[in-house]
Design a protein around this motif. Structure first.
Motif, PDB file in Angstrom:
ATOM      1  N   LEU A 139      -9.750 -30.299 -26.959  1.00 52.88           N
ATOM      2  CA  LEU A 139     -10.835 -29.361 -27.276  1.00 52.88           C
ATOM      3  C   LEU A 139     -10.291 -28.186 -28.083  1.00 52.88           C
ATOM      4  CD1 LEU A 139     -12.704 -29.413 -23.852  1.00 52.88           C
ATOM      5  CD2 LEU A 139     -13.358 -30.570 -25.972  1.00 52.88           C
ATOM      6  N   THR A 140      -9.982 -28.440 -29.333  1.00 52.54           N
ATOM      7  CA  THR A 140      -9.471 -27.405 -30.220  1.00 52.54           C
ATOM      8  C   THR A 140     -10.609 -26.822 -31.052  1.00 52.54           C
ATOM      9  OG1 THR A 140      -8.949 -29.076 -31.890  1.00 52.54           O
ATOM     10  CG2 THR A 140      -7.195 -28.468 -30.347  1.00 52.54           C
ATOM     11  N   PRO A 141     -10.499 -25.556 -31.458  1.00 48.68           N
ATOM     12  CA  PRO A 141     -11.584 -24.922 -32.218  1.00 48.68           C
ATOM     13  C   PRO A 141     -11.947 -25.704 -33.473  1.00 48.68           C
ATOM     14  CG  PRO A 141     -10.027 -23.266 -31.465  1.00 48.68           C
ATOM     15  CD  PRO A 141      -9.418 -24.601 -31.145  1.00 48.68           C
ATOM     16  N   TRP A 142     -13.249 -25.832 -33.686  1.00 44.56           N
ATOM     17  CA  TRP A 142     -13.863 -26.469 -34.848  1.00 44.56           C
ATOM     18  C   TRP A 142     -13.677 -27.991 -34.841  1.00 44.56           C
ATOM     19  CZ3 TRP A 142     -13.436 -23.251 -39.994  1.00 44.56           C
ATOM     20  CH2 TRP A 142     -13.868 -21.940 -39.753  1.00 44.56           C
ATOM     21  N   ARG A 177      -1.863 -33.072 -17.450  1.00 41.60           N
ATOM     22  CA  ARG A 177      -1.240 -33.760 -16.310  1.00 41.60           C
ATOM     23  C   ARG A 177      -2.217 -34.652 -15.564  1.00 41.60           C
ATOM     24  NH1 ARG A 177       1.287 -28.652 -13.296  1.00 41.60           N
ATOM     25  NH2 ARG A 177      -0.871 -27.983 -13.711  1.00 41.60           N
ATOM     26  N   GLY A 178      -3.462 -34.700 -16.041  1.00 41.30           N
ATOM     27  CA  GLY A 178      -4.467 -35.542 -15.408  1.00 41.30           C
ATOM     28  C   GLY A 178      -5.227 -34.876 -14.287  1.00 41.30           C
ATOM     29  N   GLU A 179      -4.958 -33.596 -14.031  1.00 42.83           N
ATOM     30  CA  GLU A 179      -5.671 -32.884 -12.983  1.00 42.83           C
ATOM     31  C   GLU A 179      -7.038 -32.424 -13.488  1.00 42.83           C
ATOM     32  OE1 GLU A 179      -3.393 -29.697 -11.425  1.00 42.83           O
ATOM     33  OE2 GLU A 179      -1.604 -30.925 -11.031  1.00 42.83           O
ATOM     34  N   ARG A 180      -8.060 -32.629 -12.674  1.00 40.18           N
ATOM     35  CA  ARG A 180      -9.401 -32.229 -13.059  1.00 40.18           C
ATOM     36  C   ARG A 180      -9.538 -30.709 -12.984  1.00 40.18           C
ATOM     37  NH1 ARG A 180     -12.225 -36.001 -15.600  1.00 40.18           N
ATOM     38  NH2 ARG A 180     -14.176 -35.050 -14.864  1.00 40.18           N
ATOM     39  N   ARG A 181     -10.017 -30.131 -14.071  1.00 38.50           N
ATOM     40  CA  ARG A 181     -10.178 -28.682 -14.132  1.00 38.50           C
ATOM     41  C   ARG A 181     -11.614 -28.353 -14.538  1.00 38.50           C
ATOM     42  NH1 ARG A 181      -5.073 -26.384 -14.628  1.00 38.50           N
ATOM     43  NH2 ARG A 181      -6.159 -24.480 -13.974  1.00 38.50           N
ATOM     44  N   ILE A 182     -12.089 -27.213 -14.105  1.00 34.80           N
ATOM     45  CA  ILE A 182     -13.419 -26.746 -14.482  1.00 34.80           C
ATOM     46  C   ILE A 182     -13.281 -25.890 -15.736  1.00 34.80           C
ATOM     47  CG2 ILE A 182     -15.460 -25.474 -13.765  1.00 34.80           C
ATOM     48  CD1 ILE A 182     -14.644 -26.015 -10.878  1.00 34.80           C
ATOM     49  N   CYS A 183     -14.070 -26.206 -16.725  1.00 37.73           N
ATOM     50  CA  CYS A 183     -13.916 -25.576 -18.032  1.00 37.73           C
ATOM     51  C   CYS A 183     -15.258 -25.054 -18.525  1.00 37.73           C
ATOM     52  CB  CYS A 183     -13.355 -26.606 -19.021  1.00 37.73           C
ATOM     53  SG  CYS A 183     -13.118 -25.971 -20.693  1.00 37.73           S
ATOM     54  N   ALA A 184     -15.220 -23.960 -19.261  1.00 35.83           N
ATOM     55  CA  ALA A 184     -16.394 -23.448 -19.969  1.00 35.83           C
ATOM     56  C   ALA A 184     -16.078 -23.453 -21.456  1.00 35.83           C
ATOM     57  CB  ALA A 184     -16.748 -22.040 -19.503  1.00 35.83           C
ATOM     58  N   ALA A 185     -16.952 -24.043 -22.241  1.00 33.62           N
ATOM     59  CA  ALA A 185     -16.763 -24.118 -23.690  1.00 33.62           C
ATOM     60  C   ALA A 185     -17.859 -23.339 -24.386  1.00 33.62           C
ATOM     61  CB  ALA A 185     -16.762 -25.568 -24.153  1.00 33.62           C
ATOM     62  N   GLU A 186     -17.501 -22.645 -25.449  1.00 33.50           N
ATOM     63  CA  GLU A 186     -18.482 -21.872 -26.203  1.00 33.50           C
ATOM     64  C   GLU A 186     -18.555 -22.400 -27.632  1.00 33.50           C
ATOM     65  OE1 GLU A 186     -20.002 -17.291 -26.936  1.00 33.50           O
ATOM     66  OE2 GLU A 186     -18.142 -17.672 -25.841  1.00 33.50           O
ATOM     67  N   PHE A 187     -19.780 -22.514 -28.137  1.00 36.74           N
ATOM     68  CA  PHE A 187     -20.039 -23.064 -29.460  1.00 36.74           C
ATOM     69  C   PHE A 187     -20.816 -22.046 -30.286  1.00 36.74           C
ATOM     70  CE2 PHE A 187     -19.863 -26.320 -26.276  1.00 36.74           C
ATOM     71  CZ  PHE A 187     -19.178 -27.383 -26.843  1.00 36.74           C
ATOM     72  N   THR A 188     -20.537 -22.014 -31.582  1.00 30.38           N
ATOM     73  CA  THR A 188     -21.314 -21.214 -32.521  1.00 30.38           C
ATOM     74  C   THR A 188     -21.863 -22.138 -33.594  1.00 30.38           C
ATOM     75  OG1 THR A 188     -19.958 -19.253 -32.151  1.00 30.38           O
ATOM     76  CG2 THR A 188     -21.249 -19.314 -34.164  1.00 30.38           C
ATOM     77  N   GLY A 190     -23.318 -24.732 -33.100  1.00 31.46           N
ATOM     78  CA  GLY A 190     -23.069 -26.086 -32.642  1.00 31.46           C
ATOM     79  C   GLY A 190     -21.628 -26.544 -32.707  1.00 31.46           C
ATOM     80  N   LEU A 191     -20.720 -25.739 -33.245  1.00 32.54           N
ATOM     81  CA  LEU A 191     -19.321 -26.123 -33.406  1.00 32.54           C
ATOM     82  C   LEU A 191     -18.457 -25.414 -32.365  1.00 32.54           C
ATOM     83  CD1 LEU A 191     -17.594 -27.866 -35.335  1.00 32.54           C
ATOM     84  CD2 LEU A 191     -17.187 -25.798 -36.684  1.00 32.54           C
ATOM     85  N   LEU A 192     -17.537 -26.160 -31.741  1.00 31.74           N
ATOM     86  CA  LEU A 192     -16.698 -25.593 -30.683  1.00 31.74           C
ATOM     87  C   LEU A 192     -15.859 -24.438 -31.217  1.00 31.74           C
ATOM     88  CD1 LEU A 192     -15.567 -25.786 -27.759  1.00 31.74           C
ATOM     89  CD2 LEU A 192     -13.790 -27.285 -28.690  1.00 31.74           C
ATOM     90  N   GLN A 193     -15.867 -23.318 -30.476  1.00 23.53           N
ATOM     91  CA  GLN A 193     -15.087 -22.141 -30.854  1.00 23.53           C
ATOM     92  C   GLN A 193     -13.937 -21.866 -29.896  1.00 23.53           C
ATOM     93  OE1 GLN A 193     -15.806 -20.502 -33.823  1.00 23.53           O
ATOM     94  NE2 GLN A 193     -17.173 -22.264 -34.008  1.00 23.53           N
ATOM     95  N   ARG A 194     -14.190 -22.018 -28.595  1.00 24.70           N
ATOM     96  CA  ARG A 194     -13.126 -21.733 -27.628  1.00 24.70           C
ATOM     97  C   ARG A 194     -13.478 -22.348 -26.291  1.00 24.70           C
ATOM     98  NH1 ARG A 194     -13.986 -15.252 -26.305  1.00 24.70           N
ATOM     99  NH2 ARG A 194     -16.123 -15.400 -25.533  1.00 24.70           N
ATOM    100  N   THR A 195     -12.470 -22.528 -25.467  1.00 28.87           N
ATOM    101  CA  THR A 195     -12.657 -23.007 -24.102  1.00 28.87           C
ATOM    102  C   THR A 195     -11.865 -22.113 -23.157  1.00 28.87           C
ATOM    103  OG1 THR A 195     -10.776 -24.535 -24.271  1.00 28.87           O
ATOM    104  CG2 THR A 195     -12.972 -25.404 -24.807  1.00 28.87           C
TER     105      THR A 195
END
Length: 202
Positions: A139-142, A177-188, A190-195
């Motif tokens: 999940l990298t920007p743009w 490492r395969g561990e499940r993490r809770i993430c919040a992603a923000e889009f501008t 419609g394009l990913l900006q940051r997590t």
């Protein structure tokens, strides 16, 4: 002798290039380095970007402005593609335009029959291969759009955007490492900006 006074000259057309600067102006809040590189690719200055955004905002607020759908056609021209779309019980039409900065994407407007716009954002271009999204490291920007993240890490929960043209999603995804993490992603647009990792999901 000098022609029409500057104050009375008609404004220059608002071009697709200027519209790309509008998208970049909002994205600069999160990714100034990417925006700087894109601005240089387009060969425009920071002042050009600010002026384009100022003109766009004036168009949005003008009491004599066009309907939203007509405004996009006037700026971007005829859509590259159109298709009917059904959202629940609502029927609309999807209009898509190419933008040189993002050749693998299209700018999509969902237009109602009365000219209102229900959604406006970047989506993957038809036939273009979406990026593989398996872990948080992907999940990298743009790199991806709202729809792509929602499909890759379902189920997701929508989050209220921090400003107009912004969306958020909360979901769980594996880290490196395969561990499940809770993430919040923000889009501008419609394009990913940051997590960001978060401890809240429900």
């Amino acid at each position: 002798m000098g022609g029409m006074p500057a104050a009375k000259r008609p404004a220059a057309p608002f071009t697709p290039l200027a519209f790309q600067l509008v998208l970049l102006r909002r994205m600069a809040d999160h990714n100034p380095e990417l925006v700087e590189a894109a601005r240089r690719e387009l060969g425009v200055s920071i002042t050009d970007m600010r002026d384009a955004n100022k003109r766009w905002q004036a168009m949005l607020r003008s009491p004599h402005g066009r309907a939203a759908a007509a405004r996009y056609r006037s700026v971007l021209g005829a859509p590259e593609s159109t298709a009917p779309r059904i959202l629940g019980d609502l029927e609309c039409e999807s209009w898509q335009w190419p933008l040189p900065l993002w050749p693998g994407l299209r700018f999509e407007v969902l237009a109602a029959p009365n000219g209102a716009v229900w959604n406006e954002w970047l989506v993957r271009a038809p036939g273009a291969e979406p990026p593989p999204l398996r872990t948080l490291d992907d999940l990298t920007p743009w790199s991806c759009t709202v729809d792509e993240v929602a499909r890759a890490f379902a189920p997701v929960r929508p989050l209220e955007g921090t400003a107009p043209t912004r969306w958020g999603l909360a979901f769980t995804a594996p880290d490196a490492r395969g561990e499940r993490r809770i993430c919040a992603a923000e889009f501008t647009w419609g394009l990913l900006q940051r997590t960001a990792l978060t401890d809240q999901f429900a």
